[in-house]
Design an enzyme around this catalytic site. Structure first.
Site, mmCIF file in Angstrom:
data_model
loop_
_atom_site.group_PDB
_atom_site.id
_atom_site.type_symbol
_atom_site.label_atom_id
_atom_site.label_comp_id
_atom_site.label_asym_id
_atom_site.label_seq_id
_atom_site.Cartn_x
_atom_site.Cartn_y
_atom_site.Cartn_z
ATOM 1 N N ASP A 37 -11.490 -7.354 -5.021
ATOM 2 C CA ASP A 37 -10.335 -7.523 -4.057
ATOM 3 C C ASP A 37 -10.241 -8.782 -3.464
ATOM 4 O O ASP A 37 -11.225 -9.205 -2.850
ATOM 5 C CB ASP A 37 -10.283 -6.402 -3.291
ATOM 6 C CG ASP A 37 -8.692 -6.002 -2.931
ATOM 7 O OD1 ASP A 37 -8.217 -6.963 -1.805
ATOM 8 O OD2 ASP A 37 -8.167 -4.987 -2.906
ATOM 9 N N LEU A 85 -5.081 -2.516 -10.769
ATOM 10 C CA LEU A 85 -3.978 -2.111 -9.683
ATOM 11 C C LEU A 85 -3.668 -3.332 -8.790
ATOM 12 O O LEU A 85 -2.938 -3.380 -7.956
ATOM 13 C CB LEU A 85 -4.850 -1.218 -8.681
ATOM 14 C CG LEU A 85 -4.929 0.231 -9.066
ATOM 15 C CD1 LEU A 85 -6.253 0.820 -9.004
ATOM 16 C CD2 LEU A 85 -3.706 0.980 -8.546
ATOM 17 N N ALA A 87 -1.706 -6.251 -7.015
ATOM 18 C CA ALA A 87 -0.161 -6.755 -7.209
ATOM 19 C C ALA A 87 0.292 -6.875 -6.094
ATOM 20 O O ALA A 87 -0.092 -6.265 -4.888
ATOM 21 C CB ALA A 87 0.467 -5.338 -7.948
ATOM 22 N N THR A 138 5.095 0.336 -12.573
ATOM 23 C CA THR A 138 5.969 0.984 -11.521
ATOM 24 C C THR A 138 7.211 1.363 -12.187
ATOM 25 O O THR A 138 7.468 0.462 -13.182
ATOM 26 C CB THR A 138 6.368 -0.013 -10.255
ATOM 27 O OG1 THR A 138 7.330 0.375 -9.661
ATOM 28 C CG2 THR A 138 6.636 -1.243 -10.912
ATOM 29 N N GLU A 140 9.806 0.749 -11.076
ATOM 30 C CA GLU A 140 10.882 -0.260 -10.798
ATOM 31 C C GLU A 140 11.330 -1.308 -12.012
ATOM 32 O O GLU A 140 12.386 -1.810 -12.238
ATOM 33 C CB GLU A 140 10.588 -0.971 -9.589
ATOM 34 C CG GLU A 140 10.527 -0.196 -8.211
ATOM 35 C CD GLU A 140 10.712 -0.955 -7.048
ATOM 36 O OE1 GLU A 140 11.259 -2.015 -7.102
ATOM 37 O OE2 GLU A 140 9.904 -0.594 -6.046
ATOM 38 N N SER A 165 9.972 -6.504 -9.354
ATOM 39 C CA SER A 165 9.790 -5.580 -10.458
ATOM 40 C C SER A 165 9.959 -6.576 -11.927
ATOM 41 O O SER A 165 9.531 -5.959 -12.840
ATOM 42 C CB SER A 165 11.141 -4.673 -10.594
ATOM 43 O OG SER A 165 12.223 -5.422 -10.586
ATOM 44 N N LYS A 168 6.347 -7.476 -12.569
ATOM 45 C CA LYS A 168 5.532 -6.255 -13.197
ATOM 46 C C LYS A 168 5.994 -5.893 -14.621
ATOM 47 O O LYS A 168 5.204 -5.600 -15.518
ATOM 48 C CB LYS A 168 5.883 -4.989 -12.418
ATOM 49 C CG LYS A 168 5.123 -5.000 -10.783
ATOM 50 C CD LYS A 168 3.579 -5.162 -10.912
ATOM 51 C CE LYS A 168 3.253 -3.770 -10.990
ATOM 52 N NZ LYS A 168 1.628 -3.869 -10.962
ATOM 53 N N ASP A 297 22.770 -4.384 3.257
ATOM 54 C CA ASP A 297 21.932 -3.841 2.174
ATOM 55 C C ASP A 297 21.010 -4.995 1.453
ATOM 56 O O ASP A 297 21.379 -6.220 1.718
ATOM 57 C CB ASP A 297 22.897 -3.404 1.094
ATOM 58 C CG ASP A 297 22.195 -2.241 0.361
ATOM 59 O OD1 ASP A 297 20.934 -2.030 0.684
ATOM 60 O OD2 ASP A 297 22.657 -1.698 -0.664
ATOM 61 N N ARG A 298 19.745 -4.641 1.184
ATOM 62 C CA ARG A 298 18.896 -5.534 0.425
ATOM 63 C C ARG A 298 19.750 -6.057 -0.757
ATOM 64 O O ARG A 298 20.368 -5.402 -1.529
ATOM 65 C CB ARG A 298 17.810 -4.731 -0.053
ATOM 66 C CG ARG A 298 16.881 -5.604 -0.922
ATOM 67 C CD ARG A 298 15.755 -4.582 -1.716
ATOM 68 N NE ARG A 298 14.571 -4.358 -0.628
ATOM 69 C CZ ARG A 298 13.954 -3.409 -0.803
ATOM 70 N NH1 ARG A 298 13.971 -2.703 -1.844
ATOM 71 N NH2 ARG A 298 12.996 -2.734 0.228
ATOM 72 N N GLY A 300 20.228 -6.936 -4.219
ATOM 73 C CA GLY A 300 19.913 -6.649 -5.642
ATOM 74 C C GLY A 300 19.445 -4.908 -5.683
ATOM 75 O O GLY A 300 18.762 -4.556 -6.294
#
Length: 334
Positions: A37, A85, A87, A138, A140, A165, A168, A297-298, A300
């Site tokens: 890590d 893991l 990310a 994910t 997403e 996303s 990923k 809103d965020r 996208g």
């Protein structure tokens, strides 16, 4: 089923999900864990306090983009499996500064794949056959389900919406290419929204709790009706271990708990629980829901994610143990 998985290398083991996986492996198996890590802002070594003194736990502070460092770790510890893991995972941060997500999630995964492939290619035929690379992705990557009642299946097309996303999804494709081109023994998982102990305060649930206790506004994007499927992090850790031991090379496994809630539902559930657990409210409010404020809103923002996890349940015998509410109560006790 894999045999003789004595040493498991886990990247990002000081993160939220990674630390849960390490705790599970150390507490429920006899395997050794090598945790790599970088210790960015989202890492939390306190999440590993229960296992850090265990003789089967080893920690190496390292960036997975460091190819030479990775190769030293492979030579020294000779892992039988890797659970990847590492990310950058905060969507808002990816919108503001996508470069960090490209470097960590794409370049980092590429570097780890190449170091792993080089190590794997020099193993004996027996050890090659027992080696596994689990890439933790994910839901997403599948994009937006909209207002349909459909669920994400393993064969759902990719349609990522955010820089996070997309990074990923890019890594998913790299892993699939290494599997197809080199025969590299990889498996991919897609998990729904995790929650539980030691989650970073930038995420929805801990941020709601912290702001509520401080009497600060609880901010909700748009109308708060975006839907997510939530899974308790320790259920996800058990699923990932099941994939490692019993998963089939080349397969994709979706991991969800069928706990669909709107963001507004989540906030209201937490506020109601806190009204009972912490009845002394901040000055000026009678209930924690009074702190809720709606903001623009965020960019996208996807409307709905939902996972069909029937494949992992049927093939590997895994099932989630916690409902959303029972997971929250367990988290309170911890």
């Amino acid at each position: 089923m894999l045999n003789n998985v004595k040493r498991i290398l886990i990247t990002g083991g000081a993160g939220f999900i990674g630390s849960a996986v390490i705790r599970y492996i150390i507490e429920h198996t006899q395997s050794y864990v090598i945790n790599i890590d970088k210790l960015t802002y989202a890492a939390n070594l306190c999440s590993l306090a229960k296992v850090s003194s265990n003789s089967r736990y080893i920690f190496k502070k390292m960036d997975i983009c460091n190819r030479q460092g990775l190769e030293r770790v492979f030579r020294q510890y000779q892992p039988h499996a890797i659970i990847h893991l590492v990310a950058e995972s905060h969507v808002d941060s990816s919108i503001i500064s996508p470069i960090n997500f490209i470097e960590s999630n794409i370049i980092g995964t590429f570097t780890l794949l190449e170091a792993s492939r080089n190590y794997w290619s020099n193993l004996s035929e027996k050890d090659k056959g027992n080696f596994r690379f689990i890439y933790v992705s994910t839901d997403e990557v599948y994009g937006n389900l909209g207002s349909t009642k459909l669920l994400f299946a393993e064969a759902s097309p990719y349609s990522p919406s955010s820089p996070y996303s997309a990074s990923k999804a890019s890594s998913d494709h790299l892993v699939k290419a290494w599997l197809r081109t080199y025969g590299f023994p990889a498996i991919i998982t897609h998990s729904s929204n995790n929650y539980g102990p030691f989650q970073h305060i930038e995420k929805l649930i801990p941020s709601v709790i912290i702001n509520a206790l401080a009497g600060k506004p609880i901010l909700i994007y748009g109308n708060g009706l975006q839907i997510r499927d939530w899974i308790y992090v320790e259920d996800n850790a058990k699923a990932l271990y099941a994939v490692l031991i019993n998963g089939k090379i080349g397969e994709v496994y979706n991991i969800g708990a069928n706990n669909e809630h709107t963001n507004l539902d989540i906030v209201q559930i937490i506020c109601s629980m806190m009204d009972y657990l912490v009845p002394k409210h901040p000055i000026g409010i009678k209930r924690y829901q009074d702190l809720i404020q709606f903001i623009s809103d965020r960019l996208g923002h996807d409307y709905r994610y939902a996972i069909d996890s029937s494949k992992i349940q049927k093939q590997l015998g895994w099932k989630p143990q916690e409902t959303f509410e029972s997971g929250l109560r367990k988290n309170d006790k911890k």
